[in-house]
Motif scaffolding. Structure first.
Motif, PDB file in Angstrom:
ATOM      1  N   ASP A  92     -11.766  11.290  -5.086  1.00 31.75           N
ATOM      2  CA  ASP A  92     -12.165  11.967  -3.858  1.00 31.75           C
ATOM      3  C   ASP A  92     -12.280  10.921  -2.756  1.00 31.75           C
ATOM      4  N   THR A  93     -11.639  11.171  -1.619  1.00 31.21           N
ATOM      5  CA  THR A  93     -11.568  10.185  -0.536  1.00 31.21           C
ATOM      6  C   THR A  93     -11.996  10.835   0.767  1.00 31.21           C
ATOM      7  N   PRO A  94     -13.027  10.290   1.447  1.00 29.83           N
ATOM      8  CA  PRO A  94     -13.512  10.910   2.692  1.00 29.83           C
ATOM      9  C   PRO A  94     -12.521  10.754   3.841  1.00 29.83           C
ATOM     10  N   ALA A  95     -12.667  11.574   4.854  1.00 28.82           N
ATOM     11  CA  ALA A  95     -11.871  11.448   6.078  1.00 28.82           C
ATOM     12  C   ALA A  95     -12.125  10.092   6.718  1.00 28.82           C
ATOM     13  N   GLY A  96     -11.071   9.503   7.266  1.00 31.19           N
ATOM     14  CA  GLY A  96     -11.162   8.194   7.888  1.00 31.19           C
ATOM     15  C   GLY A  96     -10.932   7.048   6.933  1.00 31.19           C
ATOM     16  N   HIS A  97     -10.868   7.348   5.644  1.00 33.66           N
ATOM     17  CA  HIS A  97     -10.693   6.307   4.629  1.00 33.66           C
ATOM     18  C   HIS A  97      -9.226   6.181   4.224  1.00 33.66           C
ATOM     19  N   LYS A  98      -8.943   5.132   3.456  1.00 34.05           N
ATOM     20  CA  LYS A  98      -7.571   4.733   3.131  1.00 34.05           C
ATOM     21  C   LYS A  98      -7.197   5.093   1.699  1.00 34.05           C
ATOM     22  N   VAL A  99      -5.941   5.517   1.536  1.00 28.12           N
ATOM     23  CA  VAL A  99      -5.369   5.749   0.207  1.00 28.12           C
ATOM     24  C   VAL A  99      -4.140   4.856   0.061  1.00 28.12           C
ATOM     25  N   LEU A 100      -4.072   4.158  -1.060  1.00 32.47           N
ATOM     26  CA  LEU A 100      -2.950   3.258  -1.343  1.00 32.47           C
ATOM     27  C   LEU A 100      -1.687   4.071  -1.626  1.00 32.47           C
ATOM     28  N   ILE A 101      -0.547   3.631  -1.096  1.00 30.55           N
ATOM     29  CA  ILE A 101       0.686   4.408  -1.277  1.00 30.55           C
ATOM     30  C   ILE A 101       1.687   3.719  -2.200  1.00 30.55           C
ATOM     31  N   ARG A 102       1.321   2.547  -2.729  1.00 30.07           N
ATOM     32  CA  ARG A 102       2.128   1.937  -3.785  1.00 30.07           C
ATOM     33  C   ARG A 102       1.239   1.039  -4.629  1.00 30.07           C
ATOM     34  N   ASP A 103       1.685   0.747  -5.828  1.00 24.96           N
ATOM     35  CA  ASP A 103       0.919  -0.138  -6.711  1.00 24.96           C
ATOM     36  C   ASP A 103       0.838  -1.540  -6.104  1.00 24.96           C
ATOM     37  N   VAL A 104      -0.301  -2.216  -6.317  1.00 25.58           N
ATOM     38  CA  VAL A 104      -0.447  -3.610  -5.884  1.00 25.58           C
ATOM     39  C   VAL A 104      -1.079  -4.411  -7.016  1.00 25.58           C
ATOM     40  N   ALA A 105      -0.760  -5.698  -7.057  1.00 29.47           N
ATOM     41  CA  ALA A 105      -1.328  -6.592  -8.066  1.00 29.47           C
ATOM     42  C   ALA A 105      -2.632  -7.190  -7.556  1.00 29.47           C
ATOM     43  N   ALA A 106      -3.424  -7.704  -8.447  1.00 26.73           N
ATOM     44  CA  ALA A 106      -4.644  -8.403  -8.063  1.00 26.73           C
ATOM     45  C   ALA A 106      -4.293  -9.563  -7.130  1.00 26.73           C
ATOM     46  N   GLY A 107      -5.012  -9.681  -6.023  1.00 25.60           N
ATOM     47  CA  GLY A 107      -4.768 -10.750  -5.066  1.00 25.60           C
ATOM     48  C   GLY A 107      -3.711 -10.428  -4.031  1.00 25.60           C
ATOM     49  N   GLU A 108      -3.011  -9.321  -4.175  1.00 27.38           N
ATOM     50  CA  GLU A 108      -1.949  -8.966  -3.227  1.00 27.38           C
ATOM     51  C   GLU A 108      -2.561  -8.394  -1.946  1.00 27.38           C
ATOM     52  N   ASP A 109      -1.961  -8.770  -0.804  1.00 30.97           N
ATOM     53  CA  ASP A 109      -2.434  -8.256   0.486  1.00 30.97           C
ATOM     54  C   ASP A 109      -2.210  -6.756   0.594  1.00 30.97           C
ATOM     55  N   ILE A 110      -3.141  -6.103   1.242  1.00 35.22           N
ATOM     56  CA  ILE A 110      -3.017  -4.682   1.576  1.00 35.22           C
ATOM     57  C   ILE A 110      -2.812  -4.593   3.081  1.00 35.22           C
ATOM     58  N   ILE A 111      -1.851  -3.787   3.502  1.00 43.63           N
ATOM     59  CA  ILE A 111      -1.381  -3.781   4.886  1.00 43.63           C
ATOM     60  C   ILE A 111      -1.804  -2.499   5.604  1.00 43.63           C
ATOM     61  N   LYS A 112      -2.364  -2.682   6.817  1.00 42.53           N
ATOM     62  CA  LYS A 112      -2.710  -1.570   7.709  1.00 42.53           C
ATOM     63  C   LYS A 112      -2.474  -2.063   9.138  1.00 42.53           C
ATOM     64  N   TYR A 113      -2.028  -1.211  10.017  1.00 41.64           N
ATOM     65  CA  TYR A 113      -1.624  -1.607  11.372  1.00 41.64           C
ATOM     66  C   TYR A 113      -0.461  -2.606  11.357  1.00 41.64           C
ATOM     67  N   GLY A 114       0.198  -2.752  10.212  1.00 47.06           N
ATOM     68  CA  GLY A 114       1.287  -3.715  10.099  1.00 47.06           C
ATOM     69  C   GLY A 114       0.833  -5.115   9.758  1.00 47.06           C
ATOM     70  N   TYR A 115      -0.464  -5.311   9.483  1.00 44.30           N
ATOM     71  CA  TYR A 115      -1.018  -6.644   9.196  1.00 44.30           C
ATOM     72  C   TYR A 115      -1.917  -6.572   7.960  1.00 44.30           C
ATOM     73  N   PRO A 116      -2.131  -7.708   7.280  1.00 45.00           N
ATOM     74  CA  PRO A 116      -3.054  -7.705   6.137  1.00 45.00           C
ATOM     75  C   PRO A 116      -4.484  -7.416   6.587  1.00 45.00           C
ATOM     76  N   ILE A 117      -5.168  -6.572   5.850  1.00 45.60           N
ATOM     77  CA  ILE A 117      -6.591  -6.310   6.102  1.00 45.60           C
ATOM     78  C   ILE A 117      -7.456  -6.854   4.967  1.00 45.60           C
ATOM     79  N   GLY A 118      -6.853  -7.713   4.124  1.00 49.00           N
ATOM     80  CA  GLY A 118      -7.533  -8.278   2.973  1.00 49.00           C
ATOM     81  C   GLY A 118      -6.621  -8.187   1.765  1.00 49.00           C
ATOM     82  N   HIS A 119      -7.171  -8.533   0.600  1.00 50.66           N
ATOM     83  CA  HIS A 119      -6.372  -8.481  -0.635  1.00 50.66           C
ATOM     84  C   HIS A 119      -7.111  -7.688  -1.704  1.00 50.66           C
ATOM     85  N   ALA A 120      -6.337  -7.189  -2.640  1.00 47.47           N
ATOM     86  CA  ALA A 120      -6.897  -6.380  -3.724  1.00 47.47           C
ATOM     87  C   ALA A 120      -7.723  -7.259  -4.661  1.00 47.47           C
ATOM     88  N   ARG A 121      -8.926  -6.819  -4.971  1.00 53.07           N
ATOM     89  CA  ARG A 121      -9.781  -7.572  -5.904  1.00 53.07           C
ATOM     90  C   ARG A 121      -9.226  -7.501  -7.327  1.00 53.07           C
TER      91      ARG A 121
END
Length: 498
Positions: A40-69
């Motif tokens: 369950d994901t609230p409005a305004g929150h993010k859902v991942l659209i592809r698999d990512v590995a640990a430590g891989e950057d997650i992209i929003k606005y076209g830029y990294p917003i951090g990496h997956a723990r």
């Protein structure tokens, strides 16, 4: 903006933002794929659209917003529990200028303002009492209350005392910050007249402070030192105020080119919609104003961390680039000198609203300044000199940052918010809601709803309405904070208190 249940902000993004709450098992159809929502994901929150590995950057606005723990799957809810900031300490930067000519026509718009003898223009004609030290706050408040009762503010826009806690027991940088901000308030064109109210024994010595004002209008700015008054300082103050009031009420509004308008850009109580609705709307207005020859100012330096290179590369000259680098790294060093990490910023309200890291917040925050080139960079307490888009050094704290924007010379502050806030600083502080729920729940706080952008309105439709609203407030329409009399100042403090 198309009505949908989610938005992918940039084609490179690895997340989408939910415009409506998603339930576990719901399907997001994107690029010919069906992505099943895993939690369950609230409005305004993010859902991942592809698999990512640990430590891989997650992209929003076209830029990294951090990496997956840890490793994550498409459909996972991305939040502060599984996303880690990439921010650390100070950095070295390379100037890679990006010049963009914005195709925005000059329209010849005007607003109704007050022309001052200094050559500046104000959007209010108020009488202000500015204490040099917190010890006389009570006297200042009493004087303001008595003058309001005596005159009813007839012929002017208001009578205010801007009380604060400082002016004494401060050293070096803090002392100068206080003096500079108080100077800036005294000289602000929204004041038709000012009483500088002093005690007499404070570190911020009254006569030296008046020298700091430079060649000021002595018919509109007066000093009263209460320790030098024999007898009743309130009656002495009222005698001075009556003369100032008589001067201020002579002023009249006149048509002024919109090129004279100066607006501050601020956000607070941000949520996952901030970078989608209200901040881009304010950014469009900022670009429009700059194209008209006007001025906008962006501050909240800690909330630039993670998006700073975007601003640096928009600097018009290498010197402005160097100033921006210094501004960013100096604020990082301020954090580090107190043993604090540079990336620990999003508040509990930010996180609840869908902002997970400081990069996530910064990339949304900087949407407020549009795409115009950076024409000026100011230190805290500086006064505006350059037209166009300026950057101002100040923290993210709402009261301190909004005061700094007003002090540098902004006529009003455009304040975007997703969670809501009632406060205002010493200039009109317009609240722009990021979502329709806030606008409906708190109409007494909100001046304009950018949440219409997720209800089917387009930016092209909404921007002219927003421009009209801002110009109406500049011409005298009260902002919500003024209607409620929610107005105050706060001065940045870093060092020792004696």
């Amino acid at each position: 903006m198309e009505q949908s249940t989610f938005i992918r902000i940039n084609g490179a993004d690895t997340v989408v933002v939910c415009l409506q709450p998603k339930r576990r098992g719901d399907v997001i159809s994107l690029d010919g794929r069906d992505i099943v929502v895993n939690q369950d994901t609230p409005a305004g929150h993010k859902v991942l659209i592809r698999d990512v590995a640990a430590g891989e950057d997650i992209i929003k606005y076209g830029y990294p917003i951090g990496h997956a723990r840890h490793a994550m799957r498409a459909g996972d809810w991305v939040n502060e529990t599984n996303l880690q900031t990439n921010l650390k300490g100070t950095l070295e930067y390379t100037y890679e200028p990006v010049g963009e000519r914005l195709p925005i026509a000059r329209e010849g718009r005007t607003f109704r303002g007050y022309r001052r003898r200094s050559g500046l223009v104000g959007v209010r004609n108020e009488l202000w009492i500015v204490p040099t030290v917190g010890c006389v706050n009570g006297i200042g408040e009493r004087l303001a209350r008595q003058l309001r009762q005596e005159t009813g503010c007839e012929g002017i826009d208001g009578i205010c005392c801007w009380h604060h806690n400082y002016g004494c027991s401060q050293l070096s940088g803090d002392h100068e910050n206080t003096r500079k901000v108080l100077r800036d308030i005294v000289l602000h064109p929204n004041a038709g007249a000012v009483l500088v109210l002093a005690l007499g024994c404070e570190n911020n010595q009254p006569d030296n402070f008046m020298e700091l004002l430079g060649d000021y209008d002595r018919e509109r700015i007066s000093l009263l030192v209460t320790q030098r008054v024999d007898g009743d300082e309130v009656e002495a103050g009222m005698e001075v105020l009556r003369k100032l009031y008589a001067r201020a009420r002579e002023d009249r509004r006149e048509e002024v080119p919109v090129s004279e308008l100066r607006v501050g850009l601020k956000c607070g109580g941000s949520d996952g919609f901030s970078g989608i609705t209200a901040n881009p709307l304010v950014g469009e207005l900022s670009d429009w104003l700059v194209a008209q020859g006007g001025t906008s100012v962006l501050t909240e330096v800690p909330e630039m961390f993670g998006a700073e290179t975007i601003l640096m590369n928009r600097c018009e000259t290498p010197e402005l680039f160097r100033k921006t680098v210094s501004m960013i790294n100096s604020f990082k060093e301020y954090f580090l000198s107190h043993g604090e990490p540079v990336g620990e910023n999003p508040s509990p309200g930010n996180k609840a609203g869908g902002i997970s890291t400081l990069e996530d917040k910064a990339l949304g925050c900087t949407q407020k300044c549009g795409r115009a080139p950076v024409s000026g960079v100011m230190e805290y307490g500086d006064r505006l000199e350059a037209r166009g888009l300026n950057l101002l050094s100040a923290p993210g704290n709402d009261l301190v940052a909004a005061t700094a924007l007003a002090a540098c010379g902004c006529h009003l502050v455009l304040f975007t918010t997703g969670r809501g806030t009632p406060f205002g600083t010493f200039v009109p502080t317009m609240k722009i809601a990021t979502n329709p729920v806030l606008a409906q729940r708190k109409p007494q706080w909100v001046d304009f709803s950018a949440g219409q952008l997720i209800e089917g309105r387009t930016m092209e439709e909404l921007l002219p309405e927003f421009i009209d609203k801002v110009l109406s407030v500049a011409s005298g329409e009260l902002a919500r904070n003024e209607e409620n009399d929610y107005r105050e100042i706060a001065i940045f403090k870093n060092g020792v208190t004696l």
